[in-house]
Motif scaffolding. Sequence first.
Motif, PDB file in Angstrom:
ATOM      1  N   MET A 175       0.830  -1.207   0.000  1.00 20.35           N
ATOM      2  CA  MET A 175       0.000   0.000   0.000  1.00 20.35           C
ATOM      3  C   MET A 175       0.863   1.254   0.000  1.00 20.35           C
ATOM      4  SD  MET A 175      -2.831   1.645  -0.043  1.00 20.35           S
ATOM      5  CE  MET A 175      -3.888   0.201  -0.116  1.00 20.35           C
ATOM      6  N   GLU A 176       0.427   2.268  -0.744  1.00 19.86           N
ATOM      7  CA  GLU A 176       1.080   3.578  -0.715  1.00 19.86           C
ATOM      8  C   GLU A 176       0.351   4.475   0.282  1.00 19.86           C
ATOM      9  OE1 GLU A 176       1.563   5.469  -4.448  1.00 19.86           O
ATOM     10  OE2 GLU A 176       2.246   3.660  -5.475  1.00 19.86           O
ATOM     11  N   TYR A 177       1.095   5.363   0.936  1.00 13.62           N
ATOM     12  CA  TYR A 177       0.534   6.305   1.900  1.00 13.62           C
ATOM     13  C   TYR A 177       0.977   7.714   1.520  1.00 13.62           C
ATOM     14  CZ  TYR A 177      -0.377   2.034   4.450  1.00 13.62           C
ATOM     15  OH  TYR A 177      -0.814   0.781   4.789  1.00 13.62           O
ATOM     16  N   LYS A 178       0.092   8.653   1.747  1.00 10.25           N
ATOM     17  CA  LYS A 178       0.382  10.039   1.370  1.00 10.25           C
ATOM     18  C   LYS A 178      -0.036  10.969   2.498  1.00 10.25           C
ATOM     19  CE  LYS A 178      -0.347  13.389  -2.377  1.00 10.25           C
ATOM     20  NZ  LYS A 178      -0.926  13.605  -3.722  1.00 10.25           N
ATOM     21  N   ARG A 179       0.765  12.001   2.715  1.00  7.80           N
ATOM     22  CA  ARG A 179       0.445  12.966   3.764  1.00  7.80           C
ATOM     23  C   ARG A 179      -0.829  13.721   3.401  1.00  7.80           C
ATOM     24  NH1 ARG A 179       3.307  13.803   7.789  1.00  7.80           N
ATOM     25  NH2 ARG A 179       5.126  12.868   6.781  1.00  7.80           N
ATOM     26  N   CYS A 180      -1.686  13.896   4.397  1.00  5.68           N
ATOM     27  CA  CYS A 180      -2.970  14.558   4.178  1.00  5.68           C
ATOM     28  C   CYS A 180      -2.818  16.061   4.384  1.00  5.68           C
ATOM     29  CB  CYS A 180      -4.018  13.992   5.138  1.00  5.68           C
ATOM     30  SG  CYS A 180      -5.693  14.553   4.792  1.00  5.68           S
ATOM     31  N   ALA A 216      -5.157  -3.102  -6.801  1.00  8.37           N
ATOM     32  CA  ALA A 216      -4.199  -3.345  -7.888  1.00  8.37           C
ATOM     33  C   ALA A 216      -4.050  -2.137  -8.802  1.00  8.37           C
ATOM     34  CB  ALA A 216      -4.620  -4.568  -8.698  1.00  8.37           C
ATOM     35  N   ALA A 217      -4.978  -1.188  -8.737  1.00  7.68           N
ATOM     36  CA  ALA A 217      -4.858   0.038  -9.529  1.00  7.68           C
ATOM     37  C   ALA A 217      -3.598   0.808  -9.172  1.00  7.68           C
ATOM     38  CB  ALA A 217      -6.087   0.925  -9.324  1.00  7.68           C
ATOM     39  N   LEU A 218      -3.103   0.635  -7.962  1.00  6.66           N
ATOM     40  CA  LEU A 218      -1.925   1.373  -7.511  1.00  6.66           C
ATOM     41  C   LEU A 218      -0.660   0.977  -8.257  1.00  6.66           C
ATOM     42  CD1 LEU A 218      -2.574   1.282  -3.647  1.00  6.66           C
ATOM     43  CD2 LEU A 218      -3.036   3.164  -5.232  1.00  6.66           C
ATOM     44  N   LYS A 219      -0.714  -0.126  -8.991  1.00  8.14           N
ATOM     45  CA  LYS A 219       0.456  -0.560  -9.747  1.00  8.14           C
ATOM     46  C   LYS A 219       0.747   0.347 -10.940  1.00  8.14           C
ATOM     47  CE  LYS A 219      -0.264  -5.432  -8.532  1.00  8.14           C
ATOM     48  NZ  LYS A 219      -0.584  -6.791  -9.070  1.00  8.14           N
ATOM     49  N   ASN A 220      -0.253   1.125 -11.358  1.00  3.24           N
ATOM     50  CA  ASN A 220      -0.041   2.030 -12.501  1.00  3.24           C
ATOM     51  C   ASN A 220      -0.855   3.300 -12.304  1.00  3.24           C
ATOM     52  OD1 ASN A 220       0.535   3.250 -14.920  1.00  3.24           O
ATOM     53  ND2 ASN A 220      -0.616   1.804 -16.191  1.00  3.24           N
ATOM     54  N   LEU A 221      -0.238   4.301 -11.708  1.00  2.14           N
ATOM     55  CA  LEU A 221      -0.913   5.570 -11.453  1.00  2.14           C
ATOM     56  C   LEU A 221      -0.509   6.665 -12.450  1.00  2.14           C
ATOM     57  CD1 LEU A 221      -0.738   5.798  -7.545  1.00  2.14           C
ATOM     58  CD2 LEU A 221      -2.635   5.007  -8.971  1.00  2.14           C
ATOM     59  N   ASP A 222       0.413   6.366 -13.325  1.00  2.00           N
ATOM     60  CA  ASP A 222       0.906   7.376 -14.265  1.00  2.00           C
ATOM     61  C   ASP A 222       0.062   7.386 -15.542  1.00  2.00           C
ATOM     62  OD1 ASP A 222       2.995   8.102 -12.565  1.00  2.00           O
ATOM     63  OD2 ASP A 222       4.265   6.490 -13.340  1.00  2.00           O
ATOM     64  N   PHE A 223      -0.179   8.589 -16.057  1.00  2.00           N
ATOM     65  CA  PHE A 223      -0.908   8.770 -17.312  1.00  2.00           C
ATOM     66  C   PHE A 223      -0.075   9.620 -18.259  1.00  2.00           C
ATOM     67  CE2 PHE A 223      -4.294   7.728 -14.412  1.00  2.00           C
ATOM     68  CZ  PHE A 223      -5.255   7.086 -15.178  1.00  2.00           C
ATOM     69  N   SER A 224      -0.066   9.242 -19.507  1.00  2.00           N
ATOM     70  CA  SER A 224       0.541  10.100 -20.519  1.00  2.00           C
ATOM     71  C   SER A 224      -0.473  11.162 -20.925  1.00  2.00           C
ATOM     72  CB  SER A 224       0.933   9.272 -21.741  1.00  2.00           C
ATOM     73  OG  SER A 224      -0.229   8.783 -22.407  1.00  2.00           O
ATOM     74  N   GLU A 225       0.015  12.222 -21.528  1.00  2.00           N
ATOM     75  CA  GLU A 225      -0.893  13.259 -22.020  1.00  2.00           C
ATOM     76  C   GLU A 225      -1.836  12.686 -23.077  1.00  2.00           C
ATOM     77  OE1 GLU A 225      -1.522  16.300 -20.994  1.00  2.00           O
ATOM     78  OE2 GLU A 225      -0.127  15.901 -19.345  1.00  2.00           O
TER      79      GLU A 225
END
Length: 326
Positions: A12-17, A306-315
């Motif tokens: 799991m990824e965690y991010k500061r709120c 499993a969506a967290l495996k690819n969070l990057d989008f190209s333009e």
Amino acid sequence: MYIADANRYKTMEYKRCGRSGLLLPRMALGLWHNFGSVDSFENAKTMLFKAFDLGITHFDLANNYGPVYGSAEETFGRVISGELRPYRDELIISTKAGYDMWPGPYGNFGSRKYLMASLDQSLNRMKLDYVDIFYHHRPDPDTPLEETMNALSDIVRQGKALYVGISNYNSEQTRAAAKILAENKTPLLIHQPRYNILDRHVEADDLFSVLDEVGAGSICFSPLAQGILTDRYLHGIPSDSRATRNHFLRSDSITAETVARSERLAAIAAGRGQSLAQMALAWVLRNATTVLIGASRPQQIEDNVAALKNLDFSEEELQAIDTAIG
């Protein structure tokens, strides 16, 4: 006896709120549907265990989640007072008040009377001494904002919540609420808006910029548009689907154009190596601190994470998505 997966924090990824010290998982589990008294308790418990095993530490409730009202909190209370009790300090538990909860003039909207009473009831149902986040669920046009925000601040001072948030406020209301809370030295931690590929009203309202300005994070609900942004309705309306039994998604909203739009989006997702749902969740996480998922079975939670495996989008992908929805 339940023992949490020892590897739960490795994927799991965690991010500061916002500007707080609190780290949130990029996905949280909402108990809006499928955790009420009309639902299977064993399935609900299994879903909670699956979520935590995958590193989802944040569980999102509200006073009237069910059905019946309050029963999702009661379900959660049974689990947190049992198998999950040893893990309480690893969990972020949130609840809300602001919509209809009990008859009469004191069971709705945003008065101090309602918020204080509702949280006491929620704590009793969940068998908790405090929640981590308490939200005002929607703006109240007839109660002074100062009364509502001062009540939230006092709830923190009383130790019944560690942080406070708001939901469904527009950018102007958010800025005003954050100002009062900051003056009370109980900063706005988080905002919970509706946001997905098909519903971008918060972008037009410039809400994310305001949240950056006031130092608050975001957790977006309905990221899959009540199931429209999944493969659930690509081949008709299943007899056990939400569209056949829930007034938040009516069967007559699943039109030929809706299906065609979903098919176009699903093709883009396939090119990314994702399901439509996974791409839709990743798309929301471009702007949000975390995304609020729902589930009716444990496998859905695993598929969503499993969506967290690819969070990057190209333009090019982003442009294709915009074109696909017309």
